[in-house]
Write a protein that holds these residues in place. Structure first.
Motif, PDB file in Angstrom:
ATOM      1  N   ARG A 169     -39.490  15.480 -37.248  1.00 54.33           N
ATOM      2  CA  ARG A 169     -40.883  15.683 -37.695  1.00 54.33           C
ATOM      3  C   ARG A 169     -40.887  16.676 -38.844  1.00 54.33           C
ATOM      4  O   ARG A 169     -40.209  17.706 -38.785  1.00 54.33           O
ATOM      5  CB  ARG A 169     -41.681  16.237 -36.518  1.00 54.33           C
ATOM      6  CG  ARG A 169     -43.115  16.662 -36.852  1.00 54.33           C
ATOM      7  CD  ARG A 169     -43.959  16.752 -35.583  1.00 54.33           C
ATOM      8  NE  ARG A 169     -43.547  17.828 -34.684  1.00 54.33           N
ATOM      9  CZ  ARG A 169     -44.029  19.080 -34.740  1.00 54.33           C
ATOM     10  NH1 ARG A 169     -44.903  19.427 -35.658  1.00 54.33           N
ATOM     11  NH2 ARG A 169     -43.631  19.997 -33.881  1.00 54.33           N
ATOM     12  N   ASN A 170     -41.630  16.378 -39.884  1.00 51.11           N
ATOM     13  CA  ASN A 170     -41.752  17.325 -40.996  1.00 51.11           C
ATOM     14  C   ASN A 170     -42.781  18.403 -40.675  1.00 51.11           C
ATOM     15  O   ASN A 170     -43.804  18.126 -40.059  1.00 51.11           O
ATOM     16  CB  ASN A 170     -42.202  16.606 -42.271  1.00 51.11           C
ATOM     17  CG  ASN A 170     -41.082  15.784 -42.894  1.00 51.11           C
ATOM     18  OD1 ASN A 170     -39.924  15.869 -42.468  1.00 51.11           O
ATOM     19  ND2 ASN A 170     -41.413  14.988 -43.892  1.00 51.11           N
ATOM     20  N   VAL A 171     -42.477  19.617 -41.101  1.00 46.32           N
ATOM     21  CA  VAL A 171     -43.435  20.729 -40.999  1.00 46.32           C
ATOM     22  C   VAL A 171     -43.498  21.375 -42.377  1.00 46.32           C
ATOM     23  O   VAL A 171     -42.582  21.176 -43.192  1.00 46.32           O
ATOM     24  CB  VAL A 171     -42.991  21.764 -39.932  1.00 46.32           C
ATOM     25  CG1 VAL A 171     -43.080  21.190 -38.522  1.00 46.32           C
ATOM     26  CG2 VAL A 171     -41.583  22.277 -40.208  1.00 46.32           C
ATOM     27  N   PRO A 172     -44.539  22.134 -42.683  1.00 45.56           N
ATOM     28  CA  PRO A 172     -44.635  22.704 -44.027  1.00 45.56           C
ATOM     29  C   PRO A 172     -43.468  23.644 -44.350  1.00 45.56           C
ATOM     30  O   PRO A 172     -42.982  24.355 -43.464  1.00 45.56           O
ATOM     31  CB  PRO A 172     -45.959  23.488 -43.983  1.00 45.56           C
ATOM     32  CG  PRO A 172     -46.729  22.881 -42.859  1.00 45.56           C
ATOM     33  CD  PRO A 172     -45.714  22.425 -41.860  1.00 45.56           C
ATOM     34  N   GLY A 173     -43.062  23.631 -45.610  1.00 45.93           N
ATOM     35  CA  GLY A 173     -42.050  24.588 -46.069  1.00 45.93           C
ATOM     36  C   GLY A 173     -42.733  25.886 -46.450  1.00 45.93           C
ATOM     37  O   GLY A 173     -43.922  26.066 -46.164  1.00 45.93           O
ATOM     38  N   GLY A 174     -41.986  26.769 -47.100  1.00 41.41           N
ATOM     39  CA  GLY A 174     -42.619  28.013 -47.535  1.00 41.41           C
ATOM     40  C   GLY A 174     -41.612  29.130 -47.636  1.00 41.41           C
ATOM     41  O   GLY A 174     -40.396  28.908 -47.595  1.00 41.41           O
ATOM     42  N   SER A 175     -42.121  30.344 -47.764  1.00 42.31           N
ATOM     43  CA  SER A 175     -41.268  31.522 -47.899  1.00 42.31           C
ATOM     44  C   SER A 175     -40.526  31.755 -46.585  1.00 42.31           C
ATOM     45  O   SER A 175     -40.933  31.240 -45.534  1.00 42.31           O
ATOM     46  CB  SER A 175     -42.143  32.740 -48.190  1.00 42.31           C
ATOM     47  OG  SER A 175     -42.969  32.985 -47.061  1.00 42.31           O
ATOM     48  N   PRO A 176     -39.446  32.555 -46.605  1.00 39.80           N
ATOM     49  CA  PRO A 176     -38.777  32.896 -45.349  1.00 39.80           C
ATOM     50  C   PRO A 176     -39.752  33.460 -44.313  1.00 39.80           C
ATOM     51  O   PRO A 176     -39.668  33.124 -43.141  1.00 39.80           O
ATOM     52  CB  PRO A 176     -37.736  33.933 -45.783  1.00 39.80           C
ATOM     53  CG  PRO A 176     -37.394  33.552 -47.190  1.00 39.80           C
ATOM     54  CD  PRO A 176     -38.690  33.060 -47.775  1.00 39.80           C
ATOM     55  N   GLU A 177     -40.712  34.260 -44.747  1.00 39.95           N
ATOM     56  CA  GLU A 177     -41.685  34.840 -43.813  1.00 39.95           C
ATOM     57  C   GLU A 177     -42.547  33.747 -43.189  1.00 39.95           C
ATOM     58  O   GLU A 177     -42.811  33.765 -41.982  1.00 39.95           O
ATOM     59  CB  GLU A 177     -42.589  35.865 -44.528  1.00 39.95           C
ATOM     60  CG  GLU A 177     -41.893  37.163 -44.923  1.00 39.95           C
ATOM     61  CD  GLU A 177     -41.007  37.022 -46.157  1.00 39.95           C
ATOM     62  OE1 GLU A 177     -41.098  35.988 -46.866  1.00 39.95           O
ATOM     63  OE2 GLU A 177     -40.200  37.943 -46.417  1.00 39.95           O
ATOM     64  N   ALA A 178     -42.976  32.801 -44.020  1.00 40.67           N
ATOM     65  CA  ALA A 178     -43.812  31.708 -43.499  1.00 40.67           C
ATOM     66  C   ALA A 178     -43.003  30.844 -42.531  1.00 40.67           C
ATOM     67  O   ALA A 178     -43.515  30.400 -41.497  1.00 40.67           O
ATOM     68  CB  ALA A 178     -44.346  30.862 -44.651  1.00 40.67           C
ATOM     69  N   LEU A 179     -41.739  30.629 -42.851  1.00 42.82           N
ATOM     70  CA  LEU A 179     -40.893  29.817 -41.968  1.00 42.82           C
ATOM     71  C   LEU A 179     -40.646  30.543 -40.645  1.00 42.82           C
ATOM     72  O   LEU A 179     -40.607  29.912 -39.584  1.00 42.82           O
ATOM     73  CB  LEU A 179     -39.558  29.486 -42.661  1.00 42.82           C
ATOM     74  CG  LEU A 179     -39.687  28.535 -43.863  1.00 42.82           C
ATOM     75  CD1 LEU A 179     -38.360  28.434 -44.618  1.00 42.82           C
ATOM     76  CD2 LEU A 179     -40.133  27.143 -43.418  1.00 42.82           C
TER      77      LEU A 179
END
Ligand code: AMP
Ligand code: GLY
Length: 428
Positions: A49-59
């Motif tokens: 399942r795909n989830v949003p990417g983002g900064s290390p903090e967001a991940l």
């Protein structure tokens, strides 16, 4: 007892990440694989399942919210940004080197100094931040010569200059024109090495290593190794150039001293370690570069050949128990051909409709890279769009299966090499 029903997070969106997610989803111990942000291929991969990417903090926040049990990082940028340090500080299990250890890739000058300090064979080099001094070094050494941006430049920071003028122009672009910003504020200039390249990738648990199957990439855009350098236009595994004797020598002269050097310098390294090698006509290996991750597209054929559980291997590496596992390899070779967008590598066009006919052959897999789903349509969104990968009884069969499957893939402006695997065919 090893845990089961695990939720795994793969960070990244390329063909490498699709291949890792595909392989992890086949593990009996894995309930679900999340890919951040993934692509159109991972969006429809069973168990993924795909989830949003983002900064290390967001991940990190997403991993906490989702209850992720184990994270694997695909590309170099999050590693260099310290995603492993960040996750570990919150007690999350994540496989990859720390920011400090990732300098082996994120600074070419760091890597070169490390190689020299530990007596590991590599091209003779010098590092410059002053353009005049760099020009003078090139003038005194002559062409061919290689100019590299020190920092991460998404595979575009290396100029193999066959003419001296090209080296001078590259220095001006990087040091004067700031073409790569901070990443190009220093340049490494080095001796040109002739020979055949191989990708030598190992899994490191901090102390021990387990080598993965060998592979060979095709860096240039066009057939017969012509045209500009790219991120890689196709790969196969194993690489016949890495004979058993050479394998042993690389372990002894490159991998062993690298681990010993890291330990001596107090740098803990856990993760994939990729030594890009140039093997000269006498069969002697020199290190062109280190990467602190798996290769792309090398991962695609390597994952198709891995017949044992990938999660078992990565968990053992994270737990420091690599001695207990041995990956098993399908003896058959695998080969992947990259289909790139119009304008790749300089200015890849995006937004083309990509049509992929369903593949029924279980020995063929179409790994996606620069694609995204838009209203259920697959749209190109990056330079390398797909990597069509196949197993075969021999490299010739793997090659013909991959190229046959390419006939079922269509998008405007597609570019791909017709000669992936020809080197291996010559030596086999
Ligand atoms: P790197 O990112 O350092 O591996 O460089 C990218 C590509 O440039 C390599 O895969 C080689 O094809 C080529 N290259 C890098 N360094 C050298 C060198 N010293 N001599 C010849 N080719 C090189
Ligand atoms: N295929 C080369 C790399 O991943 O660096």
């Amino acid at each position: 007892m090893r845990s089961t029903a695990m939720k795994i997070l793969v960070v990244g969106s390329g063909g490498r990440e699709h291949a890792m997610a595909w392989k992890l989803a086949r593990s009996a111990r894995v309930a679900q694989v999340l890919v951040a942000p993934g692509n159109a291929g991972t969006a429809i991969e069973p168990g993924v399942r795909n989830v949003p990417g983002g900064s290390p903090e967001a991940l990190l926040q997403m991993a906490l919210d989702e209850g992720v049990d184990f994270t694997v990082v695909g590309p170099e940028a999050p590693l260099a940004a310290g995603i492993v340090d960040l996750f570990e500080a919150r007690g999350l299990r994540i496989f990859g080197p720390t920011r400090q250890a990732a300098q082996l890739e994120s600074s070419k000058d760091f890597a070169k100094q490390f190689l020299v300090r530990h007596g590991i064979a590599t091209a003779h080099h010098a590092t410059f931040s002053d353009a005049q001094a760099a020009h003078a070094w090139v003038s005194s050494h002559g062409a061919p010569i290689v100019v590299k941006a020190d920092g991460l430049a998404a595979g575009k920071g290396v100029v193999v200059a066959l003419e001296e003028a090209d080296a001078h122009a590259a220095i001006d672009r990087m040091l004067v024109g700031n073409a790569f910003g901070d990443a190009g504020a220093r340049v490494v200039i080095e001796e040109f090495l002739a020979g055949e390249e191989a990708s030598f990738i190992v899994v490191v648990d901090g102390l021990r290593v387990v080598p993965l199957a060998t592979s060979q990439d095709h860096k240039r855009l066009l057939d017969h190794d012509q045209g500009p350098n790219t991120g890689g236009m196709g790969a196969y595994s194993p690489a016949p150039v890495v004979t058993a004797a050479l394998h042993e020598r690389v372990m002894r002269e490159v991998i062993g001293p690298t681990l010993a050097g890291l330990a001596a310098e107090g740098i803990r390294y856990r993760g994939f370690l990729y030594a890009g090698l140039m093997i000269n006509a006498a069969g002697e290996p020199k290190v062109l570069e280190f990467n602190c991750r798996l290769g792309d597209p090398e991962t695609q054929p390597i994952m198709m050949r891995l017949s044992s559980d990938l999660l078992d291997l990565l968990e053992a590496a994270l737990d420091g128990t690599l001695g207990d596992v041995q990956p098993l390899w399908d003896p058959r070779p695998a080969l992947g051909v990259v289909l790139a967008a119009a304008g790749y590598p300089d200015a890849p066009r995006q937004g083309d409709l990509v049509s992929v006919e369903p593949v029924t052959d279980p020995e063929v897999h179409v790994f996606h890279a620069g694609t995204r789903l838009e209203d259920d349509r697959c749209i190109s969104s990056g330079g390398r769009v797909l990597c069509v990968t196949a197993l075969g009884a021999d490299i010739g069969q793997a090659q013909s299966r991959a190229y046959t499957a390419i006939a079922g893939v269509h998008f405007a402006g597609v570019q791909y090499r017709r000669d992936i695997g020809s080197r291996a065919l010559k030596t086999s």
